[in-house]
Enzyme design. Structure first.
Site, PDB file in Angstrom:
ATOM      1  N   ASP A 150      10.397  63.076  15.501  1.00 24.94           N
ATOM      2  CA  ASP A 150      10.466  63.095  14.037  1.00 24.94           C
ATOM      3  C   ASP A 150      10.068  64.475  13.495  1.00 24.94           C
ATOM      4  O   ASP A 150       9.885  65.427  14.266  1.00 24.94           O
ATOM      5  CB  ASP A 150       9.546  61.990  13.507  1.00 24.94           C
ATOM      6  CG  ASP A 150       9.987  61.450  12.159  1.00 24.94           C
ATOM      7  OD1 ASP A 150      11.068  61.833  11.684  1.00 24.94           O
ATOM      8  OD2 ASP A 150       9.249  60.646  11.567  1.00 24.94           O
ATOM      9  N   HIS A 151       9.907  64.564  12.200  1.00 28.65           N
ATOM     10  CA  HIS A 151       9.600  65.821  11.492  1.00 28.65           C
ATOM     11  C   HIS A 151       8.767  66.814  12.290  1.00 28.65           C
ATOM     12  O   HIS A 151       7.690  66.483  12.778  1.00 28.65           O
ATOM     13  CB  HIS A 151       8.825  65.521  10.203  1.00 28.65           C
ATOM     14  CG  HIS A 151       9.617  64.754   9.201  1.00 28.65           C
ATOM     15  ND1 HIS A 151      10.330  65.366   8.200  1.00 28.65           N
ATOM     16  CD2 HIS A 151       9.834  63.427   9.071  1.00 28.65           C
ATOM     17  CE1 HIS A 151      10.934  64.436   7.473  1.00 28.65           C
ATOM     18  NE2 HIS A 151      10.655  63.263   7.982  1.00 28.65           N
ATOM     19  N   GLU A 215      16.683  69.390   8.523  1.00 30.25           N
ATOM     20  CA  GLU A 215      16.464  68.868   7.166  1.00 30.25           C
ATOM     21  C   GLU A 215      16.760  69.926   6.116  1.00 30.25           C
ATOM     22  O   GLU A 215      16.383  71.091   6.252  1.00 30.25           O
ATOM     23  CB  GLU A 215      15.017  68.365   7.010  1.00 30.25           C
ATOM     24  CG  GLU A 215      14.694  67.947   5.573  1.00 30.25           C
ATOM     25  CD  GLU A 215      13.768  66.744   5.437  1.00 30.25           C
ATOM     26  OE1 GLU A 215      13.634  65.978   6.391  1.00 30.25           O
ATOM     27  OE2 GLU A 215      13.195  66.588   4.350  1.00 30.25           O
ATOM     28  N   GLU A 223       3.954  60.900   4.595  1.00 31.18           N
ATOM     29  CA  GLU A 223       4.063  60.214   5.874  1.00 31.18           C
ATOM     30  C   GLU A 223       3.403  61.034   6.954  1.00 31.18           C
ATOM     31  O   GLU A 223       3.638  62.229   7.059  1.00 31.18           O
ATOM     32  CB  GLU A 223       5.539  59.972   6.243  1.00 31.18           C
ATOM     33  CG  GLU A 223       5.718  59.201   7.550  1.00 31.18           C
ATOM     34  CD  GLU A 223       7.188  58.970   7.894  1.00 31.18           C
ATOM     35  OE1 GLU A 223       7.596  57.817   7.907  1.00 31.18           O
ATOM     36  OE2 GLU A 223       7.898  59.957   8.142  1.00 31.18           O
ATOM     37  N   HIS A 268       9.498  58.994   1.454  1.00 30.16           N
ATOM     38  CA  HIS A 268       8.729  58.272   2.480  1.00 30.16           C
ATOM     39  C   HIS A 268       7.771  57.294   1.805  1.00 30.16           C
ATOM     40  O   HIS A 268       7.155  57.623   0.795  1.00 30.16           O
ATOM     41  CB  HIS A 268       7.912  59.249   3.324  1.00 30.16           C
ATOM     42  CG  HIS A 268       8.731  60.080   4.272  1.00 30.16           C
ATOM     43  ND1 HIS A 268       8.533  61.419   4.433  1.00 30.16           N
ATOM     44  CD2 HIS A 268       9.745  59.749   5.102  1.00 30.16           C
ATOM     45  CE1 HIS A 268       9.385  61.886   5.333  1.00 30.16           C
ATOM     46  NE2 HIS A 268      10.133  60.893   5.751  1.00 30.16           N
ATOM     47  N   HIS A 307      16.301  59.616   5.757  1.00 33.01           N
ATOM     48  CA  HIS A 307      14.839  59.463   5.862  1.00 33.01           C
ATOM     49  C   HIS A 307      14.328  58.712   4.645  1.00 33.01           C
ATOM     50  O   HIS A 307      14.951  58.715   3.593  1.00 33.01           O
ATOM     51  CB  HIS A 307      14.157  60.835   5.936  1.00 33.01           C
ATOM     52  CG  HIS A 307      14.229  61.458   7.290  1.00 33.01           C
ATOM     53  ND1 HIS A 307      13.133  61.636   8.082  1.00 33.01           N
ATOM     54  CD2 HIS A 307      15.284  61.925   7.995  1.00 33.01           C
ATOM     55  CE1 HIS A 307      13.493  62.189   9.222  1.00 33.01           C
ATOM     56  NE2 HIS A 307      14.797  62.382   9.198  1.00 33.01           N
ATOM     57  N   GLY A 308      13.144  58.126   4.808  1.00 33.46           N
ATOM     58  CA  GLY A 308      12.521  57.447   3.674  1.00 33.46           C
ATOM     59  C   GLY A 308      13.331  56.244   3.232  1.00 33.46           C
ATOM     60  O   GLY A 308      13.482  55.977   2.045  1.00 33.46           O
ATOM     61  N   GLY A 309      13.877  55.504   4.190  1.00 32.27           N
ATOM     62  CA  GLY A 309      14.731  54.363   3.848  1.00 32.27           C
ATOM     63  C   GLY A 309      13.955  53.109   3.466  1.00 32.27           C
ATOM     64  O   GLY A 309      14.482  52.240   2.778  1.00 32.27           O
ATOM     65  N   SER A 310      12.696  53.040   3.899  1.00 32.36           N
ATOM     66  CA  SER A 310      11.908  51.827   3.606  1.00 32.36           C
ATOM     67  C   SER A 310      11.889  51.577   2.101  1.00 32.36           C
ATOM     68  O   SER A 310      11.659  52.488   1.313  1.00 32.36           O
ATOM     69  CB  SER A 310      10.466  51.984   4.108  1.00 32.36           C
ATOM     70  OG  SER A 310      10.421  51.948   5.508  1.00 32.36           O
ATOM     71  N   ASN A 329      15.900  56.158   9.120  1.00 33.23           N
ATOM     72  CA  ASN A 329      14.532  56.067   9.620  1.00 33.23           C
ATOM     73  C   ASN A 329      13.802  54.896   8.982  1.00 33.23           C
ATOM     74  O   ASN A 329      13.938  54.652   7.778  1.00 33.23           O
ATOM     75  CB  ASN A 329      13.769  57.353   9.299  1.00 33.23           C
ATOM     76  CG  ASN A 329      14.185  58.505  10.181  1.00 33.23           C
ATOM     77  OD1 ASN A 329      15.294  58.537  10.700  1.00 33.23           O
ATOM     78  ND2 ASN A 329      13.283  59.447  10.363  1.00 33.23           N
TER      79      ASN A 329
HETATM   80 ZN   LIG Z   1      11.245  61.459   7.468  1.00 28.67          ZN
END
Ligand SMILES: [Zn+2]
Length: 402
Positions: A150-151, A215, A223, A268, A307-310, A329
């Site tokens: 990840d990042h 990115e 996060e 995130h 990213h930050g799909g939650s 993600n």
């Molecule tokens: Zn991310």
């Protein structure tokens, strides 16, 4: 796949990312998937993709298939064998691929919080240990698994350097890298510097068939120790010109394969509805812009990741997938899932968990079978698995193998 190749062939020297010819083994050991190219393991996927960890051409084939068929795989942050196994159990249940994602902090946790982490030693060792665990057991689940990190911001590059060294050694021995892909997140830097560093790493990655996720723009929220909650909102939206620039630069690297984490208001963490203004249309507009610039047939020249799909709505997620998102993600929602499973276990069995001896069935009754850590951890695994099965449904990643 062929459309993407057409775009590259038209404009750049680097055609056929991770093509079989690029897999010339260094040690006489053939690439795992080249020998079995003729037989298909999954009826709906190209023959290069086998159960277990996928890298190189097999990974590119998998992502191209996702883009063409309109599904995205879950990319899940893990912190140990429990969450890793939940991922693979879920993938087996929903019948699709899964991306197991190690963060720098997650890797350190796998090595042990007390281990010496000077020069990211524990973060590196933990990610390698976790990757080897996946490699040892993934085939048992019968699904394609992507090993990803990840990042990684600029100051953290020594962590990726350590993992790259491990992949280079693995490649020398097995003809493929240990990790399938790494993310570099240099979005804090000016665009030119971001892409220049990405290009430098793309050159190293391409030599051992590792895919790069880069990115552009900033994912909001917080996060794993990276806090972007107060970033200027204009930076939360990537411009099409930026994506095009990155595409042109990275495509110049022979054997390059990459995906783009563009920012379209994604954040995130999970926030109350109305606090996040997600704009998947930015991804659609970017693809349109790129297709015009490249003059190619492919209406989705770039493979995007989300990213930050939650906490995002299913409608927004699926609209983003239509714009070429091939992975989303998930961290916050599966963290909650794992905890919620353990919480429920404790709530259900509370009276059996207050001492080693003595419960409602009798003052002398032993409680060993209740407090065995496997019991509560398994409940966490099952709840995380169920959350991922739901995610796969949202991502249209169900039954995409056969
Ligand atoms: Zn991310």
């Amino acid at each position: 796949m062929k459309f993407a190749a057409f775009c590259l062939a038209t404009l750049f020297a680097s055609v056929n990312a991770f093509a079989p010819t690029a897999f010339a083994p260094k040690t006489g050991v053939g690439p795992l998937h080249a020998t079995a190219e003729a037989t298909k393991a999954f009826s709906k996927l190209p023959a290069s993709i086998k159960p277990g960890v996928v890298t190189g051409k097999a990974l590119v084939d998998l992502l191209d298939t996702a883009k063409e068929q309109g599904f995205a795989m879950p990319g899940v942050n893990i912190v140990g064998t429990n969450s890793i196994n939940s991922c693979m159990e879920a993938a087996k249940a929903y019948g699709g691929p899964i991306m197991v994602t190690f963060s720098k902090g997650g890797g350190q946790f796998i090595a042990g919080k007390a281990a010496d982490n000077t020069d990211d030693k524990a973060s590196i060792a933990g990610c390698i240990a976790g990757a080897l665990h996946v490699r040892e057991v993934a085939e048992l689940y019968g699904v394609p698994v992507v090993l990803h990190t990840d990042h990684c911001q600029k100051a953290w590059l020594p962590w990726i350097d350590g993992l790259l060294k491990a992949s280079e050694e693995y490649y020398a021995a097995h003809g493929e890298p240990l990790f399938s892909s790494h993310m570099l997140d240099l979005s804090e830097e000016p665009l030119e510097e971001n892409i220049a560093i990405c290009k430098e790493y793309m050159e190293k990655f391409a030599k051992v068939d590792i895919l790069l996720e880069f990115e552009l723009g900033v994912t909001g929220g917080e996060e794993d120790g990276v806090d972007n909650t107060d970033v200027d909102s204009s930076r939360l939206y990537t411009q099409p010109e930026e994506v095009m620039y990155a595409y042109e630069q990275l495509s110049q690297v022979p054997n390059a394969a990459f995906t783009c984490a563009a920012s379209f208001g994604n954040v995130h963490g999970v926030y109350a509805p109305g606090n996040v203004d997600l704009r998947p249309d930015i991804l659609h507009n970017t693809q349109k812009y790129m297709q015009e610039k490249l003059g190619c047939d492919d209406d989705k020249p770039m493979k995007f990741v989300f990213h930050g799909g939650s906490g995002s709505s299913v409608k927004d997620i699926q609209y983003a997938i239509e714009a070429g998102v091939i992975k989303m993600n998930i961290d916050t929602d599966t963290q909650w899932g794992f905890w919620d499973g353990m919480r429920e276990y404790e709530a259900t069995n509370r009276e059996y968990l207050q001492g080693q001896i003595g419960n409602p069935d009798g003052a002398d009754k032993p409680n060993k079978k209740y407090y065995d850590p496997r019991m509560s951890l398994r409940s966490g695994e099952e709840a995380m698995r169920d959350r991922l099965i739901q995610a796969a449904k949202d991502l249209k990643c169900e039954n995409v193998l056969n």
